[in-house]
Design a protein around this motif. Structure first.
Motif, PDB file in Angstrom:
ATOM      1  N   LEU A  58      53.055  83.394  26.284  1.00 60.72           N
ATOM      2  CA  LEU A  58      54.411  83.891  26.009  1.00 60.72           C
ATOM      3  C   LEU A  58      55.343  82.733  25.713  1.00 60.72           C
ATOM      4  O   LEU A  58      55.315  81.710  26.416  1.00 60.72           O
ATOM      5  N   ARG A  59      56.171  82.908  24.705  1.00 61.23           N
ATOM      6  CA  ARG A  59      57.181  81.908  24.356  1.00 61.23           C
ATOM      7  C   ARG A  59      58.558  82.511  24.576  1.00 61.23           C
ATOM      8  O   ARG A  59      58.916  83.505  23.940  1.00 61.23           O
ATOM      9  N   ASP A  60      59.328  81.919  25.490  1.00 60.95           N
ATOM     10  CA  ASP A  60      60.684  82.388  25.802  1.00 60.95           C
ATOM     11  C   ASP A  60      61.667  81.498  25.056  1.00 60.95           C
ATOM     12  O   ASP A  60      61.818  80.309  25.372  1.00 60.95           O
ATOM     13  N   LEU A  61      62.365  82.076  24.076  1.00 64.78           N
ATOM     14  CA  LEU A  61      63.273  81.283  23.239  1.00 64.78           C
ATOM     15  C   LEU A  61      64.662  81.124  23.833  1.00 64.78           C
ATOM     16  O   LEU A  61      65.483  80.379  23.298  1.00 64.78           O
ATOM     17  N   THR A  62      64.940  81.806  24.945  1.00 65.57           N
ATOM     18  CA  THR A  62      66.278  81.759  25.562  1.00 65.57           C
ATOM     19  C   THR A  62      66.116  81.674  27.087  1.00 65.57           C
ATOM     20  O   THR A  62      66.581  82.542  27.816  1.00 65.57           O
ATOM     21  N   SER A  63      65.507  80.621  27.562  1.00 66.53           N
ATOM     22  CA  SER A  63      65.009  80.592  28.943  1.00 66.53           C
ATOM     23  C   SER A  63      66.078  80.454  30.017  1.00 66.53           C
ATOM     24  O   SER A  63      65.942  81.001  31.104  1.00 66.53           O
ATOM     25  N   GLY A  64      67.139  79.687  29.759  1.00 65.68           N
ATOM     26  CA  GLY A  64      68.182  79.520  30.770  1.00 65.68           C
ATOM     27  C   GLY A  64      67.654  78.943  32.069  1.00 65.68           C
ATOM     28  O   GLY A  64      66.892  77.976  32.084  1.00 65.68           O
ATOM     29  N   PHE A  65      68.045  79.536  33.200  1.00 64.68           N
ATOM     30  CA  PHE A  65      67.614  79.066  34.519  1.00 64.68           C
ATOM     31  C   PHE A  65      66.109  79.261  34.717  1.00 64.68           C
ATOM     32  O   PHE A  65      65.488  78.561  35.507  1.00 64.68           O
ATOM     33  N   GLY A  66      65.530  80.237  34.019  1.00 63.62           N
ATOM     34  CA  GLY A  66      64.077  80.371  34.022  1.00 63.62           C
ATOM     35  C   GLY A  66      63.494  81.362  35.003  1.00 63.62           C
ATOM     36  O   GLY A  66      62.291  81.321  35.279  1.00 63.62           O
ATOM     37  N   ILE A  67      64.316  82.281  35.533  1.00 59.92           N
ATOM     38  CA  ILE A  67      63.783  83.260  36.491  1.00 59.92           C
ATOM     39  C   ILE A  67      62.675  84.096  35.874  1.00 59.92           C
ATOM     40  O   ILE A  67      61.596  84.272  36.460  1.00 59.92           O
ATOM     41  N   ASP A  68      62.905  84.630  34.671  1.00 56.71           N
ATOM     42  CA  ASP A  68      61.861  85.423  34.026  1.00 56.71           C
ATOM     43  C   ASP A  68      60.604  84.590  33.803  1.00 56.71           C
ATOM     44  O   ASP A  68      59.481  85.065  34.024  1.00 56.71           O
ATOM     45  N   ASP A  69      60.779  83.338  33.399  1.00 61.26           N
ATOM     46  CA  ASP A  69      59.619  82.491  33.130  1.00 61.26           C
ATOM     47  C   ASP A  69      58.819  82.198  34.403  1.00 61.26           C
ATOM     48  O   ASP A  69      57.595  82.084  34.363  1.00 61.26           O
ATOM     49  N   ILE A  70      59.503  82.075  35.519  1.00 61.72           N
ATOM     50  CA  ILE A  70      58.810  81.853  36.794  1.00 61.72           C
ATOM     51  C   ILE A  70      57.853  83.011  37.077  1.00 61.72           C
ATOM     52  O   ILE A  70      56.683  82.802  37.435  1.00 61.72           O
ATOM     53  N   PHE A  71      58.334  84.233  36.890  1.00 61.52           N
ATOM     54  CA  PHE A  71      57.489  85.389  37.196  1.00 61.52           C
ATOM     55  C   PHE A  71      56.485  85.682  36.083  1.00 61.52           C
ATOM     56  O   PHE A  71      55.385  86.174  36.362  1.00 61.52           O
ATOM     57  N   PHE A  72      56.836  85.357  34.827  1.00 58.27           N
ATOM     58  CA  PHE A  72      55.832  85.430  33.764  1.00 58.27           C
ATOM     59  C   PHE A  72      54.686  84.457  34.063  1.00 58.27           C
ATOM     60  O   PHE A  72      53.513  84.794  33.912  1.00 58.27           O
ATOM     61  N   ALA A  73      55.037  83.247  34.497  1.00 63.62           N
ATOM     62  CA  ALA A  73      54.021  82.221  34.743  1.00 63.62           C
ATOM     63  C   ALA A  73      53.101  82.578  35.901  1.00 63.62           C
ATOM     64  O   ALA A  73      51.935  82.163  35.932  1.00 63.62           O
ATOM     65  N   LYS A  74      53.615  83.340  36.849  1.00 65.33           N
ATOM     66  CA  LYS A  74      52.776  83.760  37.977  1.00 65.33           C
ATOM     67  C   LYS A  74      51.757  84.816  37.570  1.00 65.33           C
ATOM     68  O   LYS A  74      50.789  85.058  38.295  1.00 65.33           O
ATOM     69  N   LYS A  75      51.987  85.437  36.403  1.00 67.38           N
ATOM     70  CA  LYS A  75      51.098  86.511  35.955  1.00 67.38           C
ATOM     71  C   LYS A  75      50.306  86.135  34.701  1.00 67.38           C
ATOM     72  O   LYS A  75      49.129  86.477  34.582  1.00 67.38           O
ATOM     73  N   LEU A  76      50.933  85.421  33.771  1.00 69.80           N
ATOM     74  CA  LEU A  76      50.318  85.175  32.471  1.00 69.80           C
ATOM     75  C   LEU A  76      49.644  83.801  32.406  1.00 69.80           C
ATOM     76  O   LEU A  76      49.853  82.937  33.252  1.00 69.80           O
TER      77      LEU A  76
END
Length: 395
Positions: free
Chosen positions: A90-108
Motif C-alpha cells: 500500500l502506498r499512502d500519498l497523504t500520510s500525516g502523523f501516520g496512524i492509518d499507516d501504523i495499522f496498515f503496517a500491522k496487517k499488510l
C-alpha cells in the motif's frame, strides 16, 4: 524535530492533566521547552481518546495539534486495514502523523509513507522505529508531483486534507487537497485499487456524481456518530456498488449492515402495526448516511412506518438490528388535545422527529417537555399521512 529530554518527560508526566493554556502562560523554566511539553500533553489526550494502544509506548512523539485533528481513530484504522489481503502493498500519498499507516503496517506486507511536511515525516520515522514497524518506508516530499516515478503497489490510499489555503475546514472533493478527481487516471496506472478516506459530511450522492469505478462504500460510525466515508475504487470496475454500514458500539462491538442499492418496494406498516408492546427500530447513523433504510425490509422481518418515515416496527424482536431498538408503550394522534397534556404525562423525555413538520426545539417549546429521562417520543407520520406520537422505552 525535538525529542523531549528526561526532565521534560517528567514535566509532561506531572502535568498530564493540567490546563495547557495555563501551562503556556507560566514563566519559562530552565531546561524545559514548555511549548514542546504542551504539544505532547495535548497529543497524549488526543491519543487517549482516539488511539489508546499507542500510549503503551511512552516514547511516542506527537506533532502539532492541527496535525492530529483529521487522524483516524484506532477502531476505524483497524477496520480499514482488515479490508485488504495481508500480502498487499500500500502506498499512502497523504500520510500525516501516520496512524492509518501504523495499522496498515500491522496487517499488510509493505507500506509506503509519503509526507510533504518534513517535521511530520521525521516524527513518523521516529515513531515507526520505536514501534518496531520495519515494513514502512518513509518518502519525504510532494507525493503528487512524483506519481509517475513510483513503483506499482496493490493499493494507493489518500486522505485529502480538509482545510483549504485559508485554513478553513472544507469537505467537498473539489475543495480538499490534493484534489483527487483529476488524479484518478494517473493513480490507476500505479495501482489496481484506490482507497479514499473522505469527510463524513460529504453527501454520498454528490460523491457518486464525481467518482467512477467505485466498488465499495464503507460508512464508519463510532457510537452512532458518523466518522468516515471510506471508498474503494477498482480499475475498470463497472458492477454494482456494495455498501457497508459499520458502527462500533460503546462496548467496541462492530455492527455491520451490507447491501447493494437495488431495493424492492418496502413492506409498509398500517396503523394497527404501531401498537403497545410492538418493537420500534431507528437505523443507525451509517445506515441513514448510506440511505440503507430503503432496503431494511428486504433484510429484516420489519415494516416501515411510512415510505418517508425512516422508522420500522415488528411484532417479534429483531436481534442485531443496525440501530436502536425500542418497545412501544403507546401511540396517539398528534393533535391539540394531546399536545396540551403531553408534558403532564412526560415532563421529561427524549424527542426524535422523522418525517414531521416541526423541529425538536419547537416541540419542546410548545409542550414544555424537558430533555432527558427514560421515555422516548417519536414524532412522525404514518402511511395514512396522519401525524402521530409514538412513546417508547429503549431496550
Amino acid at each position: 524535530m525535538k525529542i523531549p529530554s528526561l526532565e521534560e518527560k517528567e514535566f509532561i508526566k506531572e502535568n498530564i492533566e493540567a490546563n495547557t493554556t495555563k501551562l503556556l502562560l507560566q514563566p519559562e523554566k530552565e531546561n524545559i521547552d514548555i511549548k514542546l511539553c504542551v504539544r505532547q500533553i495535548e497529543g497524549y489526550k488526543k491519543a487517549e481518546e482516539k488511539f489508546p494502544s499507542l500510549l503503551e509506548n511512552q516514547d511516542i512523539i506527537f506533532p502539532k495539534k492541527i496535525n492530529l485533528e483529521q487522524t483516524s481513530s484506532e477502531q476505524t484504522a483497524k477496520y480499514k486495514a482488515s479490508l485488504f489481503p495481508e500480502e498487499s502493498t500500500l502506498r499512502d500519498l497523504t500520510s500525516g502523523f501516520g496512524i492509518d499507516d501504523i495499522f496498515f503496517a500491522k496487517k499488510l506486507k509493505q507500506v509506503f509513507y509519503h509526507e510533504i511536511d518534513l517535521e511530520l515525516a521525521d516524527i513518523a520515522i521516529y515513531n515507526f522505529e520505536i514501534l518496531g514497524l520495519s515494513n514502512i518506508e518513509v518518502i519525504k516530499g510532494n507525493s503528487i508531483t512524483d506519481i509517475s516515478q513510483y513503483e506499482e503497489t496493490d493499493i494507493i490510499y489518500l486522505d485529502p486534507s480538509r482545510r483549504n489555503e485559508d485554513h478553513k475546514k472544507v469537505f467537498l472533493l473539489k475543495d480538499c487537497q490534493p484534489s483527487i478527481i483529476g488524479l484518478i487516471p494517473q493513480l490507476f496506472e500505479k495501482a489496481k485499487t484506490i482507497a479514499l478516506k473522505l469527510s463524513p459530511m460529504l453527501e454520498v450522492k454528490s460523491m457518486l456524481r464525481e467518482l467512477t469505478n467505485i466498488k465499495e462504500i464503507h460508512i464508519i460510525s463510532v457510537r452512532n456518530d458518523c466518522k468516515e466515508l471510506f471508498v474503494v475504487l477498482e480499475k475498470d470496475f463497472t458492477e454494482e456498488i456494495k455498501y457497508h454500514c459499520i458502527d462500533f458500539d460503546s462496548n467496541d462491538k462492530q455492527i455491520d449492515f451490507s447491501f447493494t442499492n437495488n431495493p424492492s418496494s418496502p413492506n409498509i406498516a398500517n396503523k394497527n402495526d404501531i401498537k403497545r408492546d410492538a418493537f420500534l427500530y431507528e437505523p443507525n447513523a451509517s445506515v441513514m448516511k448510506a440511505s440503507g433504510y430503503h432496503v431494511i425490509t428486504d433484510h429484516y422481518p420489519a415494516k416501515k412506518i411510512a415510505s418517508r418515515s425512516h422508522l420500522f416496527v415488528s411484532e417479534q424482536k429483531i436481534e442485531n438490528f443496525p440501530g436502536r431498538t425500542f418497545i412501544i408503550t403507546t401511540m396517539f394522534p398528534y393533535n391539540h388535545k394531546n399536545i396540551k397534556t403531553l408534558s403532564e404525562r412526560y415532563p421529561k423525555a427524549n424527542i426524535t422527529i422523522r418525517n414531521f413538520p416541526q423541529m425538536v426545539a419547537d416541540i419542546r417549546k410548545r409542550t414544555g417537555i424537558k430533555d432527558g429521562g427514560d421515555d422516548y417520543l417519536f414524532f412522525t407520520t404514518n402511511a395514512e399521512g396522519e401525524k402521530i406520537i409514538i412513546a417508547c422505552e429503549k431496550l
